[in-house]
Design a protein around this motif. Structure first.
Motif, PDB file in Angstrom:
ATOM      1  N   ARG A  87       0.823  -1.207   0.000  1.00 58.81           N
ATOM      2  CA  ARG A  87       0.000   0.000   0.000  1.00 58.81           C
ATOM      3  C   ARG A  87       0.860   1.261   0.000  1.00 58.81           C
ATOM      4  O   ARG A  87       0.531   2.244  -0.673  1.00 58.81           O
ATOM      5  CB  ARG A  87      -0.929  -0.012   1.213  1.00 58.81           C
ATOM      6  N   MET A  91       0.868   4.253  -2.814  1.00 54.63           N
ATOM      7  CA  MET A  91       0.669   5.675  -2.498  1.00 54.63           C
ATOM      8  C   MET A  91       1.725   6.536  -3.186  1.00 54.63           C
ATOM      9  O   MET A  91       1.410   7.582  -3.768  1.00 54.63           O
ATOM     10  CB  MET A  91       0.756   5.885  -0.983  1.00 54.63           C
ATOM     11  N   LEU A 110      -5.287  11.275   2.322  1.00 53.04           N
ATOM     12  CA  LEU A 110      -4.309  10.422   1.660  1.00 53.04           C
ATOM     13  C   LEU A 110      -4.512  10.450   0.150  1.00 53.04           C
ATOM     14  O   LEU A 110      -5.628  10.722  -0.324  1.00 53.04           O
ATOM     15  CB  LEU A 110      -4.432   8.994   2.186  1.00 53.04           C
ATOM     16  N   PRO A 111      -3.476  10.153  -0.637  1.00 50.75           N
ATOM     17  CA  PRO A 111      -3.583  10.240  -2.100  1.00 50.75           C
ATOM     18  C   PRO A 111      -4.671   9.347  -2.693  1.00 50.75           C
ATOM     19  O   PRO A 111      -5.207   9.660  -3.751  1.00 50.75           O
ATOM     20  CB  PRO A 111      -2.197   9.790  -2.581  1.00 50.75           C
ATOM     21  N   ASP A 112      -4.988   8.226  -2.018  1.00 54.61           N
ATOM     22  CA  ASP A 112      -5.972   7.293  -2.586  1.00 54.61           C
ATOM     23  C   ASP A 112      -7.394   7.592  -2.139  1.00 54.61           C
ATOM     24  O   ASP A 112      -8.308   6.787  -2.384  1.00 54.61           O
ATOM     25  CB  ASP A 112      -5.598   5.850  -2.239  1.00 54.61           C
TER      26      ASP A 112
END
Length: 244
Positions: A87, A91, A110-112
């Motif tokens: 994970r 990212m 977070l980027p996701d």
């Protein structure tokens, strides 16, 4: 793509800024070309009652749906990598994509985080944006099915994202796979996870007894796995679309 910006805003936590400019959502929708008439009507039908409610009620609804358990998390990699080390690299790779597109994140998310990812796609040319949606189509279908099981109107937003992507996949395609899946947002499931994490923490501190270990094992299976492999269905249902 205006439609993606609208859906991204609706999938973000409802706040005062959104409520102050809620009329702008329908005005922006009128300028969208990514949705056909039927799907534009579905989005409009979501926006009107959604924004007519009290903000505090919508905030409570949002937290109950997206912040309780992992099954409906809006963090995309939660449904792919879980807590694995992969994970972190995913990212980093996604951040590189954002930077390559000239985007600098100033968000605490977070980027996701799905609304953030949709904002990124909205900045791309139409075909590239659709390709980005194709990449996450199995996750969108899974979220749509789980949210529909909870009788939430939010499910339509995920179905609309699938419609924009053009893939032959929807929540009905994966609903059967969820029949044996235990919900992870019930008080019992949340308590079980909390108990397990507490025992894990104590164990890491060197304080776990045999009784505590047995207690941890007893709760280990209390919540069914929340990650369903949809690759086989995706490959057969999208005729040639590729996955990363």
């Amino acid at each position: 793509m205006i439609a993606l910006q609208i859906i991204a805003r609706l999938l973000d936590y409802p706040d005062e800024a959104l409520w102050a400019h809620r009329d702008d959502l329908l005005s922006a929708l009128a300028d969208s070309q990514a949705l056909d008439e039927e799907n534009a009507a579905k989005l409009s039908a979501f926006i009107k009652p959604f924004c007519a409610a009290e903000l505090l009620d919508r905030q409570a609804e949002y937290c109950s749906l997206f912040d309780r358990g992992r099954a409906t998390s809006l963090l995309l990699f939660e449904h792919v990598h879980g807590e694995s080390r992969d994970r972190g690299q995913a990212m980093v790779d996604l951040l590189d994509q954002y930077r390559a597109a000239g985007l600098v994140l100033d968000s605490k998310e977070l980027p996701d985080y799905l609304p953030l990812y949709l904002e990124y796609l909205a900045s791309l040319p139409l075909e590239e944006a659709r390709s980005g949606l194709v990449d996450i189509a199995p996750i969108l279908a899974l979220l749509a099915a789980r949210i529909a099981q909870r009788d939430s109107h939010y499910a339509v937003l995920f179905e609309l994202l699938l419609a924009i992507s053009g893939v032959a996949l929807n929540s009905a395609d994966v609903a059967e796979k969820l029949q044996q899946e235990s919900r992870d947002d019930t008080p019992q499931a949340l308590d079980a996870v909390w108990e397990e994490e507490q025992i894990k923490f104590l164990s890491e501190q060197g304080c776990a007894s045999a009784e505590e270990t047995a207690h941890s094992q007893r709760f280990a299976g209390a919540v069914a796995p929340q990650y369903i492999n949809l690759d086989a269905h995706f490959e057969s249902g999208t005729a040639g679309e590729s996955r990363p």
